[in-house]
Design a protein around this motif. Structure first.
Motif, PDB file in Angstrom:
ATOM      1  N   GLU A  48       0.174  16.155 -10.477  1.00  0.00           N
ATOM      2  CA  GLU A  48       0.925  15.940 -11.710  1.00  0.00           C
ATOM      3  C   GLU A  48       2.409  15.695 -11.451  1.00  0.00           C
ATOM      4  O   GLU A  48       3.046  14.902 -12.146  1.00  0.00           O
ATOM      5  N   SER A  49       2.980  16.373 -10.467  1.00  0.00           N
ATOM      6  CA  SER A  49       4.425  16.263 -10.236  1.00  0.00           C
ATOM      7  C   SER A  49       4.849  14.847  -9.852  1.00  0.00           C
ATOM      8  O   SER A  49       6.002  14.475 -10.040  1.00  0.00           O
ATOM      9  N   LEU A  50       3.937  14.047  -9.321  1.00  0.00           N
ATOM     10  CA  LEU A  50       4.281  12.673  -8.971  1.00  0.00           C
ATOM     11  C   LEU A  50       4.673  11.860 -10.203  1.00  0.00           C
ATOM     12  O   LEU A  50       5.444  10.907 -10.097  1.00  0.00           O
ATOM     13  N   LEU A  51       4.138  12.232 -11.345  1.00  0.00           N
ATOM     14  CA  LEU A  51       4.513  11.564 -12.596  1.00  0.00           C
ATOM     15  C   LEU A  51       5.713  12.242 -13.246  1.00  0.00           C
ATOM     16  O   LEU A  51       6.630  11.576 -13.733  1.00  0.00           O
ATOM     17  N   LEU A  52       5.720  13.560 -13.237  1.00  0.00           N
ATOM     18  CA  LEU A  52       6.798  14.294 -13.902  1.00  0.00           C
ATOM     19  C   LEU A  52       8.150  14.023 -13.253  1.00  0.00           C
ATOM     20  O   LEU A  52       9.172  13.945 -13.935  1.00  0.00           O
ATOM     21  N   ASP A  53       8.166  13.846 -11.936  1.00  0.00           N
ATOM     22  CA  ASP A  53       9.422  13.635 -11.226  1.00  0.00           C
ATOM     23  C   ASP A  53      10.014  12.252 -11.454  1.00  0.00           C
ATOM     24  O   ASP A  53      11.184  12.016 -11.137  1.00  0.00           O
ATOM     25  N   SER A  54       9.214  11.326 -11.975  1.00  0.00           N
ATOM     26  CA  SER A  54       9.697   9.950 -12.187  1.00  0.00           C
ATOM     27  C   SER A  54       9.296   9.460 -13.572  1.00  0.00           C
ATOM     28  O   SER A  54       8.831   8.325 -13.740  1.00  0.00           O
ATOM     29  N   ALA A  55       9.489  10.308 -14.573  1.00  0.00           N
ATOM     30  CA  ALA A  55       9.033   9.986 -15.934  1.00  0.00           C
ATOM     31  C   ALA A  55       9.707   8.743 -16.484  1.00  0.00           C
ATOM     32  O   ALA A  55       9.075   7.920 -17.166  1.00  0.00           O
ATOM     33  N   LEU A  66       0.856  -1.167   0.000  1.00  0.00           N
ATOM     34  CA  LEU A  66       0.000   0.000   0.000  1.00  0.00           C
ATOM     35  C   LEU A  66       0.904   1.232   0.000  1.00  0.00           C
ATOM     36  O   LEU A  66       1.227   1.784   1.043  1.00  0.00           O
ATOM     37  N   GLY A  67       1.338   1.614  -1.188  1.00  0.00           N
ATOM     38  CA  GLY A  67       2.199   2.780  -1.335  1.00  0.00           C
ATOM     39  C   GLY A  67       1.485   3.886  -2.081  1.00  0.00           C
ATOM     40  O   GLY A  67       0.275   3.805  -2.347  1.00  0.00           O
ATOM     41  N   ASP A  68       2.219   4.923  -2.428  1.00  0.00           N
ATOM     42  CA  ASP A  68       1.657   5.960  -3.283  1.00  0.00           C
ATOM     43  C   ASP A  68       1.369   5.366  -4.659  1.00  0.00           C
ATOM     44  O   ASP A  68       2.069   4.447  -5.130  1.00  0.00           O
ATOM     45  N   TYR A  69       0.362   5.896  -5.324  1.00  0.00           N
ATOM     46  CA  TYR A  69       0.036   5.449  -6.677  1.00  0.00           C
ATOM     47  C   TYR A  69       0.768   6.358  -7.656  1.00  0.00           C
ATOM     48  O   TYR A  69       0.199   7.249  -8.288  1.00  0.00           O
ATOM     49  N   ASP A  70       2.060   6.108  -7.713  1.00  0.00           N
ATOM     50  CA  ASP A  70       2.951   6.864  -8.592  1.00  0.00           C
ATOM     51  C   ASP A  70       4.031   5.895  -9.065  1.00  0.00           C
ATOM     52  O   ASP A  70       4.059   4.727  -8.645  1.00  0.00           O
ATOM     53  N   PRO A  71       4.913   6.308  -9.968  1.00  0.00           N
ATOM     54  CA  PRO A  71       5.904   5.358 -10.491  1.00  0.00           C
ATOM     55  C   PRO A  71       6.772   4.707  -9.419  1.00  0.00           C
ATOM     56  O   PRO A  71       7.052   3.504  -9.484  1.00  0.00           O
ATOM     57  N   VAL A  72       7.196   5.459  -8.422  1.00  0.00           N
ATOM     58  CA  VAL A  72       8.053   4.887  -7.387  1.00  0.00           C
ATOM     59  C   VAL A  72       7.297   3.849  -6.569  1.00  0.00           C
ATOM     60  O   VAL A  72       7.801   2.753  -6.300  1.00  0.00           O
ATOM     61  N   GLY A  73       6.058   4.174  -6.174  1.00  0.00           N
ATOM     62  CA  GLY A  73       5.284   3.226  -5.395  1.00  0.00           C
ATOM     63  C   GLY A  73       5.019   1.928  -6.145  1.00  0.00           C
ATOM     64  O   GLY A  73       5.140   0.829  -5.587  1.00  0.00           O
ATOM     65  N   LEU A  74       4.676   2.034  -7.422  1.00  0.00           N
ATOM     66  CA  LEU A  74       4.430   0.832  -8.220  1.00  0.00           C
ATOM     67  C   LEU A  74       5.710   0.048  -8.467  1.00  0.00           C
ATOM     68  O   LEU A  74       5.703  -1.192  -8.476  1.00  0.00           O
TER      69      LEU A  74
END
Length: 286
Positions: free
Chosen positions: A242-249, A202-210
């Protein structure tokens, strides 16, 4: 003991000895640390066949750099009992350059009435600690022998750690894993002593969490599941960032090619809204 404290030290040692090194031996992070030497012409690249090599063009300047970066030498004699980050300070004046793999403290919460970790005849009553102090602590070392049988939720953020029962049920133990999960902790979760534990990521729903979920699934296989709320798209629309995706494109691009169906579904939702979702959003009633 003599021990190069970071991976770059072993490459530098070879450059000092042989004056050349295969270009592929330097990771992007290593090249970034050596960038001033390339810019100054102290180091240079030469093409050789299908690959290339890094060569020392100015031995004196290179030696000065090494003395500055490693004031105690590339592989000084260090007492065995010296902790990893203290070794790094000794060798490079920088604790953050230490090799990973040492002991890692973790926070735990019990949601059940009798949740215990066991090691032989020893028992840690996590339920009692949680009732008394709100949480428990454990230092996880390599080859950790503490075992647990039951359902474990791994959460990334403190507020969810303290209130996860508002999000999921049927969980016995909650483990607080901020940011990237330590390899030492991941090894423990995947080890034979934890073979009867099952995990809910159960992490953030962003690239790092996935990406962290996939790393855990790679070593725990079917024992780990990804928590995806049924209303994730509505929460992305209302609370996404949006920055959660931009920071880990770059990580997101790699996840688009992942074979895991749960990750693929979440990634499509992230792409659809152009946003990631912090897990604290699951604590909001909508």
């Amino acid at each position: 003991m003599s021990d190069p404290v970071d991976a770059l030290a072993t490459r530098i040692e070879r450059l000092l000895r042989e004056r050349r090194l295969p270009r592929s031996a330097l990771s992007p992070a290593m090249r970034e640390r050596l960038r001033p030497l390339f810019d100054a012409g102290t180091l240079a690249e030469e093409r050789t066949g299908a690959g290339g090599q890094v060569v020392v063009r100015d031995a004196e300047s290179f030696a000065r750099f090494v003395r500055r970066e490693y004031p105690s030498g590339i592989a000084p004699t260090i007492p065995d009992e010296t902790p990893l980050r203290a070794r790094s300070v000794l060798v490079s004046r920088d604790a953050k350059r230490a090799k990973r793999g040492g002991p890692v403290p973790v926070h735990l919460r019990a949601l059940g009435a009798d949740v215990r970790l066991r090691r032989g005849e020893d028992s840690l009553d996590i339920s009692a600690w949680t009732r008394a102090a709100g949480a428990a602590g454990l230092v996880v070392e390599p080859q950790c022998e503490w075992q647990f049988e039951g359902a474990v939720a791994l959460v990334e953020n403190l507020e969810v750690f303290l209130h996860v029962e508002r999000i999921v049920g049927a969980i016995d133990l909650v483990l607080f894993a901020p940011g990237r999960l330590s390899g030492v902790v991941r090894d423990w979760l995947a080890s034979p002593v934890m073979a009867k534990a099952r995990y809910l990521h159960l992490g953030d729903y962003d690239p790092v969490g996935l990406d962290e979920y996939l790393k855990l699934k790679a070593v725990c296989a079917s024992r780990v599941a990804l928590h995806v709320p049924p209303d994730i798209e509505e929460r992305l629309r209302r609370f996404g960032k949006e920055s959660l995706l931009l920071d880990s494109a770059a990580v997101l691009d790699r996840l688009r090619r992942a074979a895991d169906p749960e990750v693929s579904d979440v990634v499509r939702a992230l792409d659809r809204y152009g946003r990631g979702l912090e897990q604290e959003a699951l604590l909001i009633s909508i």
